[in-house]
Design an enzyme around this catalytic site. Structure first.
Site, PDB file in Angstrom:
ATOM      1  N   MET A  41       0.844  -1.199   0.000  1.00  0.00           N
ATOM      2  CA  MET A  41       0.000   0.000   0.000  1.00  0.00           C
ATOM      3  C   MET A  41       0.882   1.254   0.000  1.00  0.00           C
ATOM      4  O   MET A  41       0.418   2.345   0.340  1.00  0.00           O
ATOM      5  CB  MET A  41      -0.938  -0.014   1.208  1.00  0.00           C
ATOM      6  CG  MET A  41      -1.919  -1.188   1.133  1.00  0.00           C
ATOM      7  SD  MET A  41      -3.438  -0.944   2.050  1.00  0.00           S
ATOM      8  CE  MET A  41      -2.807  -0.753   3.690  1.00  0.00           C
ATOM      9  N   LEU A  44       6.663   3.213   1.348  1.00  0.00           N
ATOM     10  CA  LEU A  44       7.583   2.077   1.449  1.00  0.00           C
ATOM     11  C   LEU A  44       8.694   2.316   2.460  1.00  0.00           C
ATOM     12  O   LEU A  44       9.199   3.432   2.612  1.00  0.00           O
ATOM     13  CB  LEU A  44       8.190   1.783   0.071  1.00  0.00           C
ATOM     14  CG  LEU A  44       7.169   1.444  -1.030  1.00  0.00           C
ATOM     15  CD1 LEU A  44       7.893   1.191  -2.358  1.00  0.00           C
ATOM     16  CD2 LEU A  44       6.302   0.250  -0.662  1.00  0.00           C
ATOM     17  N   HIS A  45       9.049   1.246   3.142  1.00  0.00           N
ATOM     18  CA  HIS A  45      10.134   1.283   4.128  1.00  0.00           C
ATOM     19  C   HIS A  45      10.986   0.028   3.946  1.00  0.00           C
ATOM     20  O   HIS A  45      10.732  -0.775   3.033  1.00  0.00           O
ATOM     21  CB  HIS A  45       9.559   1.388   5.544  1.00  0.00           C
ATOM     22  CG  HIS A  45       8.483   0.367   5.836  1.00  0.00           C
ATOM     23  ND1 HIS A  45       8.741  -0.975   5.951  1.00  0.00           N
ATOM     24  CD2 HIS A  45       7.139   0.506   5.997  1.00  0.00           C
ATOM     25  CE1 HIS A  45       7.621  -1.619   6.204  1.00  0.00           C
ATOM     26  NE2 HIS A  45       6.627  -0.750   6.225  1.00  0.00           N
ATOM     27  N   GLY A  47      11.077  -2.708   5.452  1.00  0.00           N
ATOM     28  CA  GLY A  47      10.327  -3.966   5.502  1.00  0.00           C
ATOM     29  C   GLY A  47       9.873  -4.360   4.102  1.00  0.00           C
ATOM     30  O   GLY A  47      10.092  -5.488   3.641  1.00  0.00           O
ATOM     31  N   HIS A  48       9.256  -3.398   3.398  1.00  0.00           N
ATOM     32  CA  HIS A  48       8.844  -3.648   2.012  1.00  0.00           C
ATOM     33  C   HIS A  48      10.065  -4.001   1.154  1.00  0.00           C
ATOM     34  O   HIS A  48      10.027  -4.907   0.330  1.00  0.00           O
ATOM     35  CB  HIS A  48       8.192  -2.402   1.411  1.00  0.00           C
ATOM     36  CG  HIS A  48       6.924  -1.973   2.070  1.00  0.00           C
ATOM     37  ND1 HIS A  48       6.813  -0.782   2.755  1.00  0.00           N
ATOM     38  CD2 HIS A  48       5.703  -2.549   2.147  1.00  0.00           C
ATOM     39  CE1 HIS A  48       5.580  -0.648   3.207  1.00  0.00           C
ATOM     40  NE2 HIS A  48       4.884  -1.706   2.871  1.00  0.00           N
ATOM     41  N   GLN A  72     -10.174  -2.614   2.445  1.00  0.00           N
ATOM     42  CA  GLN A  72      -9.664  -3.304   3.630  1.00  0.00           C
ATOM     43  C   GLN A  72      -9.592  -2.400   4.868  1.00  0.00           C
ATOM     44  O   GLN A  72      -9.119  -2.828   5.911  1.00  0.00           O
ATOM     45  CB  GLN A  72      -8.311  -3.961   3.346  1.00  0.00           C
ATOM     46  CG  GLN A  72      -7.139  -3.020   3.203  1.00  0.00           C
ATOM     47  CD  GLN A  72      -5.876  -3.759   2.799  1.00  0.00           C
ATOM     48  OE1 GLN A  72      -5.773  -4.256   1.681  1.00  0.00           O
ATOM     49  NE2 GLN A  72      -4.913  -3.863   3.701  1.00  0.00           N
ATOM     50  N   LYS A 161       4.945 -10.072   9.381  1.00  0.00           N
ATOM     51  CA  LYS A 161       4.404  -9.071  10.304  1.00  0.00           C
ATOM     52  C   LYS A 161       2.885  -9.135  10.291  1.00  0.00           C
ATOM     53  O   LYS A 161       2.244  -8.979  11.316  1.00  0.00           O
ATOM     54  CB  LYS A 161       4.883  -7.678   9.909  1.00  0.00           C
ATOM     55  CG  LYS A 161       4.101  -6.600  10.600  1.00  0.00           C
ATOM     56  CD  LYS A 161       4.837  -5.316  10.689  1.00  0.00           C
ATOM     57  CE  LYS A 161       4.021  -4.305  11.453  1.00  0.00           C
ATOM     58  NZ  LYS A 161       2.763  -3.985  10.761  1.00  0.00           N
ATOM     59  N   GLN A 165      -2.781 -12.338   7.918  1.00  0.00           N
ATOM     60  CA  GLN A 165      -2.992 -12.061   6.495  1.00  0.00           C
ATOM     61  C   GLN A 165      -2.296 -13.122   5.636  1.00  0.00           C
ATOM     62  O   GLN A 165      -2.861 -13.617   4.654  1.00  0.00           O
ATOM     63  CB  GLN A 165      -2.436 -10.681   6.156  1.00  0.00           C
ATOM     64  CG  GLN A 165      -2.379 -10.380   4.672  1.00  0.00           C
ATOM     65  CD  GLN A 165      -1.978  -8.953   4.389  1.00  0.00           C
ATOM     66  OE1 GLN A 165      -2.790  -8.054   4.464  1.00  0.00           O
ATOM     67  NE2 GLN A 165      -0.721  -8.732   4.045  1.00  0.00           N
ATOM     68  N   SER A 197       6.627  -0.120   9.870  1.00  0.00           N
ATOM     69  CA  SER A 197       5.255  -0.039   9.364  1.00  0.00           C
ATOM     70  C   SER A 197       5.049   1.348   8.775  1.00  0.00           C
ATOM     71  O   SER A 197       5.587   2.338   9.300  1.00  0.00           O
ATOM     72  CB  SER A 197       4.269  -0.255  10.522  1.00  0.00           C
ATOM     73  OG  SER A 197       2.978   0.171  10.134  1.00  0.00           O
TER      74      SER A 197
END
Ligand code: AMP
Length: 292
Positions: A41, A44-45, A47-48, A72, A161, A165, A197
């Site tokens: 979504m 971006l950080h 983690g992505h 969502q 994380k 999901q 996040s």
């Protein structure tokens, strides 16, 4: 066409319509290229980025989708406040390898003419996030179904994380018969333990400090495995979060497959947490250590 030629020859392409990505995908099929997919979504950080890097390493070309999926979000205010920074995101991905960005708007993602048969979420969909965010997983399934259908990846990458999901995506993959190799990737954390996040951007400096109680509580749970009872551990860990000023929605030690609450320690249990830090709802989880 080899992997190498592809990454050297192609600059990063960004598509915004179904038709564009569909045309591109059809071309890849004729070339028998292995396609990886990372749905996001945006905002971006690292983690992505870890998902994207793994996907780049394991495929010939990778599609990163960036779409803030209204379906969502169960709270309108949360949807409105969700960070959006498409230009910066595209720049962030530059130079990572053979990447294609798909950033549709809502009309492109959900054309009125496009049919969709929802999947029964089953028991898993009623627990944890399912219990606290009505309609959330229905929205996730809807968008991921459409994206899988359009992008037809060989492999798709999701973060642990969002543990529940990931379980729902595996269910979706087999329910609709996509046959995609679903990869669960480890959670990337800030040096102080906070799970990365996009929502962290919304935390004030004070809330950012308070939020550390979540990973602290999860680490506390890991230390108590097999020592304290699950009930006591849950109570103490919850207190760590609440005493830091967060509003706890749930802290549960669950079975990794059924996601049901456990009464006794067993292998591979996961502790899942959701808590509000000010206005920002954060989730996190950690594998509890083995007791056997
Ligand atoms: P989102 O943009 O929040 O929908 O996340 C897109 C994907 O990145 C999902 O599969 C997430 O589980 C994954 N993700 C988000 N945060 C992290 C993180 N800190 N570490 C690893 N993966 C993550």
């Amino acid at each position: 066409m080899s992997v190498r030629n592809y990454s050297i020859d192609a600059a990063m392409q960004t598509f915004v319509t179904r038709e564009e990505i569909n045309t591109w995908r059809t071309q890849q099929q004729t070339n028998e290229i292995k396609v990886g997919f990372v749905p996001t979504m945006g905002a971006l950080h690292e983690g992505h980025l870890s998902l994207v890097k793994q996907a780049v390493a394991e495929n010939d070309v990778v599609v990163v989708s960036i779409f803030v999926n209204p379906k969502q979000f169960n709270q309108h205010a949360d949807l409105q406040a969700y960070p959006r920074m498409l230009a910066a995101d595209i720049q962030y991905l530059e130079g990572l390898g053979a990447l294609v960005v798909f950033a549709p708007n809502e009309q492109e993602m959900y054309p009125a003419s496009l049919e969709f048969t929802p999947m029964p979420l089953g028991k898993i969909g009623t627990l944890l996030e399912g219990a606290h965010r009505p309609g959330h997983f229905e929205g996730v399934v809807h968008v991921v179904h459409h994206l899988f259908e359009l992008i037809k990846p060989h492999k798709a990458y999701f973060g642990q994380k969002d543990f529940q999901q990931l379980a729902i995506i595996r269910q979706l993959n087999s329910y609709y018969g996509f046959g995609i190799d679903i990869k669960g990737c480890q959670t990337i954390r800030e040096p102080d333990g906070l799970a990365m996040s996009s929502r962290n951007l919304r935390l004030s400096a004070e809330e950012r400090q308070q939020a550390l109680a979540i990973s602290k509580a999860l680490r506390y749970v890991q230390q108590q495995v097999g020592k304290l009872s699950i009930k006591e551990t849950t109570r103490e860990a919850s207190a760590i979060i609440e005493n830091a000023g967060l509003i706890l929605e749930y802290l549960a030690i669950v079975d990794p497959l059924t996601l049901e609450n456990c009464e006794a320690w067993q292998e591979n249990q996961v502790c899942c947490v959701a808590a509000f830090c000010g206005e920002v709802r954060l989730i996190d989880n950690m594998l509890c250590e083995s007791v056997l």
